[in-house]
Design a protein around this motif. Sequence first.
Motif, PDB file in Angstrom:
ATOM      1  N   THR A 235       9.720  -7.982  -7.899  1.00  0.00           N
ATOM      2  CA  THR A 235       8.699  -7.122  -7.320  1.00  0.00           C
ATOM      3  C   THR A 235       9.063  -6.658  -5.906  1.00  0.00           C
ATOM      4  N   ALA A 236       8.642  -5.442  -5.572  1.00  0.00           N
ATOM      5  CA  ALA A 236       8.843  -4.913  -4.215  1.00  0.00           C
ATOM      6  C   ALA A 236       7.610  -5.127  -3.351  1.00  0.00           C
ATOM      7  N   ALA A 237       6.556  -5.739  -3.911  1.00  0.00           N
ATOM      8  CA  ALA A 237       5.278  -5.876  -3.207  1.00  0.00           C
ATOM      9  C   ALA A 237       5.393  -6.503  -1.815  1.00  0.00           C
ATOM     10  N   PRO A 238       6.188  -7.585  -1.614  1.00  0.00           N
ATOM     11  CA  PRO A 238       6.241  -8.196  -0.277  1.00  0.00           C
ATOM     12  C   PRO A 238       6.848  -7.297   0.799  1.00  0.00           C
ATOM     13  N   PHE A 239       7.530  -6.228   0.410  1.00  0.00           N
ATOM     14  CA  PHE A 239       8.251  -5.396   1.375  1.00  0.00           C
ATOM     15  C   PHE A 239       7.539  -4.077   1.674  1.00  0.00           C
ATOM     16  N   LEU A 240       6.463  -3.778   0.949  1.00  0.00           N
ATOM     17  CA  LEU A 240       5.851  -2.452   1.067  1.00  0.00           C
ATOM     18  C   LEU A 240       5.148  -2.241   2.398  1.00  0.00           C
ATOM     19  N   ASP A 241       4.501  -3.268   2.925  1.00  0.00           N
ATOM     20  CA  ASP A 241       3.797  -3.116   4.202  1.00  0.00           C
ATOM     21  C   ASP A 241       4.759  -2.730   5.318  1.00  0.00           C
ATOM     22  N   ALA A 242       5.907  -3.393   5.364  1.00  0.00           N
ATOM     23  CA  ALA A 242       6.909  -3.067   6.386  1.00  0.00           C
ATOM     24  C   ALA A 242       7.542  -1.712   6.116  1.00  0.00           C
ATOM     25  N   ALA A 243       7.772  -1.382   4.842  1.00  0.00           N
ATOM     26  CA  ALA A 243       8.473  -0.147   4.499  1.00  0.00           C
ATOM     27  C   ALA A 243       7.682   1.091   4.877  1.00  0.00           C
ATOM     28  N   LEU A 295       1.935   2.721  -7.313  1.00  0.00           N
ATOM     29  CA  LEU A 295       1.588   3.831  -6.414  1.00  0.00           C
ATOM     30  C   LEU A 295       0.346   3.511  -5.598  1.00  0.00           C
ATOM     31  N   ASN A 296      -0.638   2.879  -6.233  1.00  0.00           N
ATOM     32  CA  ASN A 296      -1.854   2.516  -5.503  1.00  0.00           C
ATOM     33  C   ASN A 296      -1.569   1.492  -4.417  1.00  0.00           C
ATOM     34  N   THR A 297      -0.658   0.560  -4.708  1.00  0.00           N
ATOM     35  CA  THR A 297      -0.292  -0.445  -3.702  1.00  0.00           C
ATOM     36  C   THR A 297       0.375   0.219  -2.506  1.00  0.00           C
ATOM     37  N   ILE A 298       1.274   1.181  -2.759  1.00  0.00           N
ATOM     38  CA  ILE A 298       1.935   1.906  -1.668  1.00  0.00           C
ATOM     39  C   ILE A 298       0.902   2.711  -0.879  1.00  0.00           C
ATOM     40  N   SER A 299      -0.013   3.366  -1.590  1.00  0.00           N
ATOM     41  CA  SER A 299      -1.030   4.193  -0.938  1.00  0.00           C
ATOM     42  C   SER A 299      -1.938   3.366  -0.036  1.00  0.00           C
ATOM     43  N   THR A 300      -2.400   2.219  -0.530  1.00  0.00           N
ATOM     44  CA  THR A 300      -3.286   1.380   0.287  1.00  0.00           C
ATOM     45  C   THR A 300      -2.535   0.748   1.457  1.00  0.00           C
ATOM     46  N   ARG A 304      -3.587   1.790   5.735  1.00  0.00           N
ATOM     47  CA  ARG A 304      -3.973   0.895   6.840  1.00  0.00           C
ATOM     48  C   ARG A 304      -3.439   1.376   8.184  1.00  0.00           C
ATOM     49  N   TYR A 305      -2.418   2.204   8.149  1.00  0.00           N
ATOM     50  CA  TYR A 305      -1.777   2.668   9.391  1.00  0.00           C
ATOM     51  C   TYR A 305      -1.952   4.178   9.580  1.00  0.00           C
ATOM     52  N   GLY A 306      -3.002   4.733   8.952  1.00  0.00           N
ATOM     53  CA  GLY A 306      -3.271   6.151   9.101  1.00  0.00           C
ATOM     54  C   GLY A 306      -2.235   7.033   8.442  1.00  0.00           C
ATOM     55  N   ARG A 307      -1.638   6.530   7.363  1.00  0.00           N
ATOM     56  CA  ARG A 307      -0.597   7.275   6.670  1.00  0.00           C
ATOM     57  C   ARG A 307      -0.993   7.454   5.204  1.00  0.00           C
ATOM     58  N   LEU A 323      10.179   4.823  -8.131  1.00  0.00           N
ATOM     59  CA  LEU A 323       9.285   5.786  -7.514  1.00  0.00           C
ATOM     60  C   LEU A 323       9.913   6.374  -6.259  1.00  0.00           C
ATOM     61  N   PHE A 324       9.694   7.678  -6.064  1.00  0.00           N
ATOM     62  CA  PHE A 324      10.122   8.382  -4.855  1.00  0.00           C
ATOM     63  C   PHE A 324       8.879   9.038  -4.254  1.00  0.00           C
ATOM     64  N   VAL A 325       8.472   8.585  -3.077  1.00  0.00           N
ATOM     65  CA  VAL A 325       7.268   9.120  -2.444  1.00  0.00           C
ATOM     66  C   VAL A 325       7.570   9.508  -0.997  1.00  0.00           C
ATOM     67  N   ARG A 326       6.942  10.590  -0.554  1.00  0.00           N
ATOM     68  CA  ARG A 326       7.016  10.969   0.855  1.00  0.00           C
ATOM     69  C   ARG A 326       5.847  10.326   1.586  1.00  0.00           C
ATOM     70  N   VAL A 327       6.104   9.881   2.798  1.00  0.00           N
ATOM     71  CA  VAL A 327       5.077   9.238   3.611  1.00  0.00           C
ATOM     72  C   VAL A 327       4.753  10.150   4.786  1.00  0.00           C
ATOM     73  N   HIS A 328       3.480  10.479   4.943  1.00  0.00           N
ATOM     74  CA  HIS A 328       3.027  11.337   6.032  1.00  0.00           C
ATOM     75  C   HIS A 328       1.979  10.607   6.863  1.00  0.00           C
ATOM     76  N   SER A 329       1.738  11.090   8.070  1.00  0.00           N
ATOM     77  CA  SER A 329       0.653  10.591   8.910  1.00  0.00           C
ATOM     78  C   SER A 329      -0.425  11.659   8.992  1.00  0.00           C
ATOM     79  N   GLY A 330      -1.677  11.258   8.876  1.00  0.00           N
ATOM     80  CA  GLY A 330      -2.791  12.201   8.951  1.00  0.00           C
ATOM     81  C   GLY A 330      -4.092  11.528   8.564  1.00  0.00           C
ATOM     82  N   PRO A 331      -4.937  11.197   9.545  1.00  0.00           N
ATOM     83  CA  PRO A 331      -6.201  10.496   9.246  1.00  0.00           C
ATOM     84  C   PRO A 331      -7.093  11.247   8.263  1.00  0.00           C
TER      85      PRO A 331
END
Length: 581
Positions: A235-243, A295-300, A304-307, A323-331
């Motif tokens: 699983t990649a779950a432990p690394f998603l918060d940092a990523a 995807l929901n885990t990555i989204s949540t 938490r960091y406004g992304r 999965l390939f996802v773009r990460v953006h910032s935007g409240p």
Amino acid sequence: MSTATATVPIAGSTSTNTHSRIVIPEGYTLHTENNSHILISSKDEAFLNPVQEFNRDLSVACIRVWGEMINREKEMKWKQGQERRAKKAITDTTEGKEVKKVKVDDACGSSPSAAQAEGHDMQVSGALQAPEGFTRSKEYRPYRFILLEALSATGLRSIRYAKEIPLARFVIANDLSESATAAMRRNVDLNGLGPSLETGEGKVRVNEGDACALMYNHRTEKTRVDVVDLDPYGTAAPFLDAAVQAVNDGGLLCVTCTDLAVLATTNYFEKCFSNYGGIPVKAEYCHEAALRLVLNTISTSAGRYGRYVEPLLALSVDFYVRLFVRVHSGPAEVKKAASNTSMYYICSGCQSFFEQKFGKTIERINEKTGAKNYQFKTQVGPPVPSECPDCGFPLHVSGPMWAGPLHSTEFVSKVLEHVEGNLDKYGTSARMKGMLTVAKEELPTPFYFTPAKVAGFFHCTTPSLEEVASALLNAGSDVSRSHACPGSLKTTASRTDIYDVFRCWVKKHPVKMDKISNTSPAAQLLAKEPRAEADFTKHPKSVTQSSKVKLVRYQQNPLPNWGPGSKASGIKRKRNGEDNE
């Protein structure tokens, strides 16, 4: 190190090339993938699964296309900035103001981050004639990005990124294992990507350390990287918060999870909940549900960091999801996440599903300014009673999971175009072309079904894909294939509409009721009359683009006993204070 026992020539090299032959030490075997070569030790120092070549090929293609896309975005922003400055300088000149020399920004249109400190030379757009005193800059230089592979093992993936992605500035290849980093350095040097004499830095920079600690060190705005790749064992779950914190705005996050025994069945639902914060699905569409859980885990994690995340491509492949996802910032965009998150009620008898979204977004456009205003509201529920309205069996709860699109059609089209123009550069190009063609056509709605499975609920003969698709299309619904399962269909029609099609099919192909129990789902489904007559006449759209040519959509067994593979044993790390012997 033992003396060399073999020397292998590199295909396509010339005799004048100093790297034209590879010396293979005793106890090692040479593994070649595309134009990259690594030495694999018989001591099982680091993990490598040759079956994952498709994963690596697809990753190279997607990152290349993303790199070209973000380079165009940054060039456009830079040109717009230069034109604004030129206009301002012209205005100041006509008004008799003193023209100040303009400081040239980097290609991003803002101050560069520490990870992107390499300068970008640029040129003022020729559309405007700059006045005297306006500082001209040089030509725009393509934006070169930085990749971080948090769990590199042998380093093959990082080496391929460095050699095959033209816009890659350098790759940070990390692993916690001492034996794995030693193998990486050996393989990096073998491919000529190690530290140079001039700068002391190589195109692949090996780091030994904890993956999360490394990514947390890159979480500040000035130290973020452009691409983060997570390809762990399991699983990649432990690394998603940092990523999600380490990747730049508009950057790319690539995630692999190989724990489908947890994600795609309810046998270990408690483990799935602890890893991904959701309950999996026990149904034929479980592999698509696995993608939506990740995807929901990555989204949540990002929220938490406004992304927020933008899925570009999400595939269920063999024994893993990629999965390939773009990460953006935007409240403001983060607030829409609840509207893209759903619980699902899954029937234990006929596998019907009923969506319960967490929220809804109401968009209003100001008539005077044209500005978009959003209003966020909670959803009413539940959408169904405790028993399935189709067959009367109990409903099970699954989710929360991502309810939005899995793919960006525009991005998938560009990747497919790139692959078709570079078929000789990817060993799995035939399968890449097939999977991407199906993904490009795939409808954004959840979930898929197979006519064979639904026919099993009715105890009837199975209609062909074309007949089922034609009946749904003739009724006004949209239909596509799904990449996740052979012989599957996705549609905008409801599950009840699908069952009505099969009820009409049963009238033409009767079912023997003497062997059907009165308490079975089949008895309940057959007891109802169809609400409308299905038209099985062939519809022109029932044959999709991917059906017109013979494409490799699904994996053929490449090796005997192939699969996830065994975890590398490596060399155990010594505790602090232990003597080195």
